[in-house]
Design an enzyme around this catalytic site. Structure first.
Site, mmCIF file in Angstrom:
data_model
loop_
_atom_site.group_PDB
_atom_site.id
_atom_site.type_symbol
_atom_site.label_atom_id
_atom_site.label_comp_id
_atom_site.label_asym_id
_atom_site.label_seq_id
_atom_site.Cartn_x
_atom_site.Cartn_y
_atom_site.Cartn_z
ATOM 1 N N ASN A 142 1.149 -0.883 -0.379
ATOM 2 C CA ASN A 142 -0.147 0.225 0.096
ATOM 3 C C ASN A 142 0.619 1.451 0.128
ATOM 4 O O ASN A 142 0.737 2.492 -0.875
ATOM 5 C CB ASN A 142 0.019 0.038 1.383
ATOM 6 C CG ASN A 142 -1.793 1.303 0.886
ATOM 7 O OD1 ASN A 142 -2.543 1.472 0.486
ATOM 8 N ND2 ASN A 142 -1.622 2.126 2.213
ATOM 9 N N ASP A 231 -0.183 -6.352 3.543
ATOM 10 C CA ASP A 231 -0.457 -5.561 4.724
ATOM 11 C C ASP A 231 -1.277 -4.330 4.610
ATOM 12 O O ASP A 231 -1.804 -4.487 3.029
ATOM 13 C CB ASP A 231 0.598 -4.859 4.952
ATOM 14 C CG ASP A 231 0.321 -3.160 6.324
ATOM 15 O OD1 ASP A 231 -0.402 -4.117 7.250
ATOM 16 O OD2 ASP A 231 0.681 -2.007 5.967
ATOM 17 N N GLU A 266 -4.416 -8.445 5.108
ATOM 18 C CA GLU A 266 -4.553 -7.694 6.071
ATOM 19 C C GLU A 266 -6.141 -6.427 5.799
ATOM 20 O O GLU A 266 -5.878 -5.692 5.350
ATOM 21 C CB GLU A 266 -3.732 -6.654 6.480
ATOM 22 C CG GLU A 266 -3.930 -6.287 8.739
ATOM 23 C CD GLU A 266 -3.739 -5.174 8.821
ATOM 24 O OE1 GLU A 266 -3.814 -4.359 9.394
ATOM 25 O OE2 GLU A 266 -2.862 -4.461 8.087
HETATM 26 CA CA LIG Z 1 -3.401 3.132 -1.524
#
Ligand SMILES: [Ca+2]
Ligand SMILES: [Ca+2]
Ligand SMILES: [Ca+2]
Length: 369
Positions: A142, A231, A266
Site C-alpha cells: 500500500n 498489509d 490484512e
Molecule cells: Ca492506498
C-alpha cells in the site's frame, strides 16, 4: 472437574457443529494431518522478529535468533517433542526501514541490518523447509517509506514542478483534500499518506509501480518464500483500481512464479469488504470480526459456543461464494492488538484458543500467546 467436562463438551459440540469430525470417530485430526503437506491449510506462528529472540546481545531480536529457536516452533519431528508443531511461520516486516515496526519500507530487496542479512534469511528459510514449515513474509504494497529512493526522487522532481517522472509512482495533487493530505515540503504538491507522513501510498494504478512490484515478488519467490502476508489491503483502492482488481493482478502475477503461492491479507474491515476482496482469488484474509477482546471467539469462550459456530459457518459459506478455495484465517490477537492473556480468566482464554484452533481454515498464533 466440572469445568474440564464443560470444556470438553463445548469443544466436542463445536467440532461436531463444524463437521470437522462428524461421526467418524477416533482421532478427529488424523485424517487432516495426511493432507497437510500438500494443501494450503497450515497452523501459522506469527514471529515479531524484533522482540522474539536476540542472538547477538544488541537488544533487538533477529533472524539468527529465530533460527536458534526453531525447535520450539517446530522440531521437524511431527510425532514427538514438546514443540508447538506450527507448520507455517509469518515473519513480520524485515526489510530495511526507519522504524522499529518496519512497515515503511526503504528497500524491498534486502534485510534490515537490525535483523541480519539476506544470508541469514536464506539459512532460516532452508531450515524451515527442512522441517516442512512454510514461510510467508510480510509485504507492504500500500505504501513505501518516505525514504524510499522513488519517493525521494519524486519529491525532488515535484519541487521543480515535474509530475511525469517518479511522482507517477505515488498519488500527488496540487489540491489538498482527505486523500492528498500531506505536503511535499518546498513544493506546491500534496501526497497521499493514509497512515502517516513516513508512509506515502503507492499509485497502484501505475504500470511502473506494478512492474516494480513484480520484481519484488519474483525476488522473494525465487528465494523460496512460500507466500505473503499482505498489509493494509483495504487501502488498495486507488484512482483506476477498485482494489480487488489490483489484488487479482498481484495474485495471478505471483502465481506465475509459484503456482502454490499462498497469500493472507490484512483487511481490517466489515464483512462486506472482505467478501468482495475474495473475488480477487486471494487465499485468505484475517477474520477480525472473530478476533480480539469482544470478538466472537472470546464471547463464545464464556459459554455461547453454539451461537459462535453458527456465525462462523455462515461466514465461511459467504467467503466461499466469492472464492470457492477461500481459507478463513482465524486468530485471537496480533501485533496491533492488546494481548488477551492478562485480561481474561485463564480457562476462558484456553477455551477461546481451543475454539479458533478448531475452527475451519488456517490459524495464526501471535508469538507469546
Ligand atoms: Ca492506498
Ligand atoms: Ca540482535
Ligand atoms: Ca515435533
Amino acid at each position: 472437574m466440572k469445568r474440564i467436562l464443560s470444556l470438553l463438551l463445548a469443544v466436542c459440540l463445536t467440532v461436531s457443529l463444524l463437521a470437522a469430525c462428524g461421526g467418524k470417530g477416533g482421532d478427529p485430526v488424523a485424517n487432516n494431518k495426511a493432507e497437510a503437506s500438500t494443501d494450503k491449510y497450515r497452523d501459522y506462528y506469527q514471529v515479531w522478529i524484533g522482540s522474539f529472540y536476540d542472538s547477538n546481545n544488541d537488544q533487538i531480536g533477529d533472524l539468527p535468533g529465530v533460527l536458534s529457536k526453531l525447535d520450539y516452533i517446530n522440531d521437524g519431528d511431527p510425532n514427538g517433542g514438546d514443540d508447538l508443531g506450527a507448520d507455517g511461520i509469518w515473519l513480520s516486516p524485515m526489510m530495511p526501514s526507519q522504524s522499529y515496526h518496519k512497515y515503511n519500507v526503504r528497500d524491498y530487496f534486502n534485510i534490515d541490518p537490525d535483523f541480519g542479512t539476506l544470508e541469514d534469511f536464506d539459512k532460516l528459510l532452508a531450515e524451515c523447509h527442512n522441517r516442512g514449515v512454510k514461510v510467508i513474509i510480510d509485504l507492504v504494497l500500500n505504501h513505501s517509506g518516505n525514504d524510499h529512493e522513488f519517493f525521494q526522487k519524486a519529491c525532488e522532481e515535484l519541487r521543480e514542478g515535474k509530475e511525469d517522472g517518479y511522482a507517477r509512482y505515488y498519488n500527488v495533487s496540487k489540491t489538498q483534500d482527505s486523500t492528498y493530505n500531506r505536503p511535499v515540503m518546498g513544493s506546491d504538491y500534496f501526497y497521499e499518506g493514509q497512515f502517516d507522513s513516513t508512509m506515502p501510498d503507492w499509485n497502484l494504478s501505475y504500470q511502473g509501480t506494478r512492474d516494480y512490484f513484480e520484481k519484488v515478488a519474483k525476488f522473494w519467490l525465487d528465494k523460496g518464500v512460500d507466500g505473503f502476508r499482505l498489509d493494509a489491503i483495504k487501502h488498495f483502492k486507488d484512482k483506476d483500481t477498485d482494489g480487488v482488481e489490483f489484488m487479482k493482478w498481484f495474485y495471478q502475477m505471483a502465481q506465475g512464479y509459484n503456482p502454490d503461492v499462498y497469500m493472507v491479507g490484512e483487511n481490517w474491515s466489515e464483512s462486506g469488504d472482505i467478501y468482495e476482496m475474495y473475488d480477487s482469488g486471494i487465499d485468505s484474509q484475517f477474520n477480525f470480526k472473530f478476533a480480539g477482546n469482544g470478538g466472537e471467539f472470546i464471547v463464545a469462550s464464556h459459554g455461547m459456543v453454539a451461537d459462535m459456530a453458527t456465525k462462523l459457518k455462515k461466514f465461511d459459506d459467504n467467503i466461499k461464494k466469492h472464492n470457492e478455495k477461500a481459507i478463513n484465517a482465524n486468530f485471537l490477537t496480533n501485533h496491533d492488538m492488546l494481548r488477551l492473556y492478562n485480561m481474561l480468566d485463564e480457562e476462558d482464554y484456553k477455551m477461546a484458543a481451543a475454539l479458533y484452533m478448531l475452527a475451519p481454515g488456517n490459524t495464526f498464533t501471535y508469538y507469546g500467546e
